[in-house]
Design a protein around this motif. Structure first.
Motif, PDB file in Angstrom:
ATOM      1  N   SER A  41       0.839  -1.209   0.000  1.00  0.00           N
ATOM      2  CA  SER A  41       0.000   0.000   0.000  1.00  0.00           C
ATOM      3  C   SER A  41       0.869   1.252   0.000  1.00  0.00           C
ATOM      4  CB  SER A  41      -0.901   0.003   1.238  1.00  0.00           C
ATOM      5  OG  SER A  41      -0.113  -0.079   2.415  1.00  0.00           O
ATOM      6  N   VAL A  42       0.443   2.244  -0.784  1.00  0.00           N
ATOM      7  CA  VAL A  42       1.200   3.484  -0.941  1.00  0.00           C
ATOM      8  C   VAL A  42       0.249   4.663  -0.756  1.00  0.00           C
ATOM      9  CG1 VAL A  42       2.558   4.914  -2.520  1.00  0.00           C
ATOM     10  CG2 VAL A  42       2.808   2.414  -2.568  1.00  0.00           C
ATOM     11  N   VAL A  43       0.659   5.657   0.029  1.00  0.00           N
ATOM     12  CA  VAL A  43      -0.067   6.922   0.049  1.00  0.00           C
ATOM     13  C   VAL A  43       0.715   7.904  -0.811  1.00  0.00           C
ATOM     14  CG1 VAL A  43       1.070   7.662   2.213  1.00  0.00           C
ATOM     15  CG2 VAL A  43      -1.016   8.800   1.433  1.00  0.00           C
ATOM     16  N   GLU A  44       0.025   8.544  -1.761  1.00  0.00           N
ATOM     17  CA  GLU A  44       0.666   9.504  -2.654  1.00  0.00           C
ATOM     18  C   GLU A  44       0.018  10.864  -2.484  1.00  0.00           C
ATOM     19  OE1 GLU A  44       1.171  10.576  -7.372  1.00  0.00           O
ATOM     20  OE2 GLU A  44       0.962   8.451  -6.830  1.00  0.00           O
ATOM     21  N   ILE A  45       0.797  11.826  -1.987  1.00  0.00           N
ATOM     22  CA  ILE A  45       0.281  13.193  -1.886  1.00  0.00           C
ATOM     23  C   ILE A  45       0.579  13.918  -3.201  1.00  0.00           C
ATOM     24  CG2 ILE A  45       0.488  13.255   0.629  1.00  0.00           C
ATOM     25  CD1 ILE A  45       2.983  15.040   0.274  1.00  0.00           C
ATOM     26  N   GLY A  46      -0.340  14.789  -3.588  1.00  0.00           N
ATOM     27  CA  GLY A  46      -0.189  15.448  -4.884  1.00  0.00           C
ATOM     28  C   GLY A  46      -0.374  14.475  -6.029  1.00  0.00           C
ATOM     29  N   PHE A  47      -1.394  13.649  -5.932  1.00  0.00           N
ATOM     30  CA  PHE A  47      -1.657  12.617  -6.948  1.00  0.00           C
ATOM     31  C   PHE A  47      -1.880  13.227  -8.321  1.00  0.00           C
ATOM     32  CE2 PHE A  47      -4.669   9.818  -9.199  1.00  0.00           C
ATOM     33  CZ  PHE A  47      -3.965   8.631  -9.179  1.00  0.00           C
ATOM     34  N   GLY A  48      -2.468  14.424  -8.364  1.00  0.00           N
ATOM     35  CA  GLY A  48      -2.643  15.141  -9.619  1.00  0.00           C
ATOM     36  C   GLY A  48      -3.438  14.354 -10.647  1.00  0.00           C
ATOM     37  N   SER A  49      -2.939  14.328 -11.882  1.00  0.00           N
ATOM     38  CA  SER A  49      -3.622  13.634 -12.981  1.00  0.00           C
ATOM     39  C   SER A  49      -3.171  12.188 -13.113  1.00  0.00           C
ATOM     40  CB  SER A  49      -3.392  14.387 -14.292  1.00  0.00           C
ATOM     41  OG  SER A  49      -2.002  14.503 -14.569  1.00  0.00           O
ATOM     42  N   GLY A  50      -2.525  11.651 -12.080  1.00  0.00           N
ATOM     43  CA  GLY A  50      -2.165  10.231 -12.075  1.00  0.00           C
ATOM     44  C   GLY A  50      -0.948   9.883 -12.901  1.00  0.00           C
ATOM     45  N   LEU A  51      -0.016  10.827 -13.078  1.00  0.00           N
ATOM     46  CA  LEU A  51       1.148  10.575 -13.922  1.00  0.00           C
ATOM     47  C   LEU A  51       2.060   9.494 -13.370  1.00  0.00           C
ATOM     48  CD1 LEU A  51       2.015  14.249 -14.944  1.00  0.00           C
ATOM     49  CD2 LEU A  51       0.956  12.492 -16.363  1.00  0.00           C
TER      50      LEU A  51
END
Length: 311
Positions: free
Chosen positions: A122-132
Motif C-alpha cells: 500500500s502506498v499513500v501519494e500526496i499530490g496525486f494530480g492527474s495520475g502521472l
C-alpha cells in the motif's frame, strides 16, 4: 530541452543529491549531482471495490477510517470538502492542466520509475494530480491512496485510473491532515508536490505518522539550488511563481525538510535540468528515498542510475 545528466558522488551514508527546478507541481494546498546512498473506491483491473487492502499474507489490512472523494469507475467527482473553493479560477482551472502537460514527458517518466522502483503493498501519494505516476509503479504495489485537492486534476486522472493494474482510492485533498491510520501504509510518495503544500513540514510529519516502521518515503521534487547565484534568483522569483503556479515555491530545500521531519535519507540525488541559464531557477531536482528515524530501514534505497547517465 536537453535532459541534465547525473553526476554522482558517494558519501558515507550512500546519500544522493539532484538539480532541476521549476515545475508548478501538484495543485496541493501544495552543484551537479551528488549521490547519497470512502465511501467509494476507484477500481482498476486488479482491485475490487472494497476499501480494505489485503496484505501479502492474505490478511485484511485497513488503512483507516478516511474521507473519500467518491471516485468510481464511471469517473471522478469533485474532491470532498470543497478544496477548490478558496482558489482563483487560474489556480483551479489552468494550473492543473498546465501541470499535466509540463510534467507528462517521457524523460520525467523515467525519473518517476526510478523513484518508485522496489515499492510494494500500500502506498499513500500526496499530490496525486492527474495520475502521472500510475504507469510507473511496480506490479507489487496493490493500492494507491491518492491525496489531491483539485477536481480538475482528478478528472484528468480518470482514464489512467481505469487503465491501471492497481486500485486507487481518493482519500481527501489535504496532505497536512491525512485521514489514514497511524503506521498503516508500506510506502509514501511525493512527486512535484512539496513545492506547493502550504506547510511542507506538516505534510512530511503526516507521512511519517502513517508510514509503517521500515517503510520507505520516496520523493521527486524541485527546489533550492546549491549554487548561490541560482538560489538568489530562486528567492527573487518565488513570490511571482507562487502567484502563477498555485503556491509553488522555487526555493525549498527538500532534503533538509525531509530530515527535519524525522526521516533518515537512504539516498539522495540532485541534478540541474539542462537548457538555457534563464531556466536554472526552475530546474534543480531532488530525487530520494528515506525511512523513519525511529525505525530501521528495510533497504529502501533507489536503484543505481542508468549506465551512461553520469557526467
Amino acid at each position: 530541452m536537453r535532459r541534465g545528466r547525473w553526476a554522482v558522488a558517494r558519501e558515507a551514508v550512500t546519500r544522493p543529491t539532484l538539480d532541476v527546478a521549476a515545475f508548478p507541481g501538484s495543485n496541493l494546498g501544495p552543484t551537479t549531482g551528488e549521490r547519497e546512498t470512502t465511501p467509494s473506491t476507484a477500481r482498476s483491473r486488479r482491485g475490487s471495490e472494497t476499501p480494505v487492502a489485503t496484505g501479502h499474507g492474505g490478511a485484511p489490512r485497513r488503512h483507516a477510517p478516511r474521507e473519500t472523494s467518491g471516485v468510481a469507475r464511471g469517473g471522478p467527482e469533485r474532491p470532498p470538502n470543497g478544496e477548490d473553493a478558496p482558489q482563483g479560477r487560474w489556480s483551479a482551472e489552468v494550473v492543473p492542466r498546465a501541470t499535466h502537460l509540463l510534467l507528462g514527458g517521457e524523460w520525467l517518466a523515467r525519473l518517476r520509475r526510478e523513484t518508485l522502483a522496489g515499492l510494494r503493498g500500500s502506498v499513500v501519494e500526496i499530490g496525486f494530480g492527474s495520475g502521472l505516476n500510475l504507469g510507473c509503479y511496480p506490479p507489487e504495489v496493490d493500492v494507491v491512496l491518492a491525496v489531491e485537492p483539485s477536481s480538475v486534476a482528478t478528472r484528468l486522472a480518470a482514464s489512467r485510473i481505469r487503465a491501471a493494474n492497481l486500485r486507487v482510492e481518493h482519500v481527501g485533498g489535504d496532505a497536512q491532515r491525512l485521514p489514514i491510520a497511524t503506521a498503516s501504509v508500506d510506502a509514501a510518495v511525493s512527486t512535484f508536490t512539496l513545492c506547493t503544500v502550504p506547510d511542507p513540514r506538516r505534510a512530511l510529519d503526516e507521512l511519517r505518522r502513517v508510514l509503517r516502521p521500515g517503510g520507505s518515503l520516496r520523493f521527486l521534487e524541485h527546489g533550492l539550488s546549491p549554487r548561490d547565484a541560482v538560489a538568489r534568483w530562486q528567492r527573487r522569483l518565488t513570490p511571482v511563481q507562487r502567484r502563477l503556479a498555485a503556491g509553488c515555491h522555487l526555493d525549498r530545500p527538500i532534503d533538509q525538510l525531509v530530515e527535519e521531519a524525522g526521516f533518515v535519507l537512504d539516498e539522495r540525488r540532485r541534478d540541474d535540468l539542462g537548457g538555457p541559464a534563464l531556466l536554472r531557477p526552475f530546474g534543480h531536482l531532488y530525487l530520494g528515498a528515506a525511512h523513519r528515524a525511529d525505525a530501521p530501514s528495510r533497504g529502501g534505497g533507489l536503484p543505481a542510475a542508468p549506465a551512461g547517465a553520469h557526467r
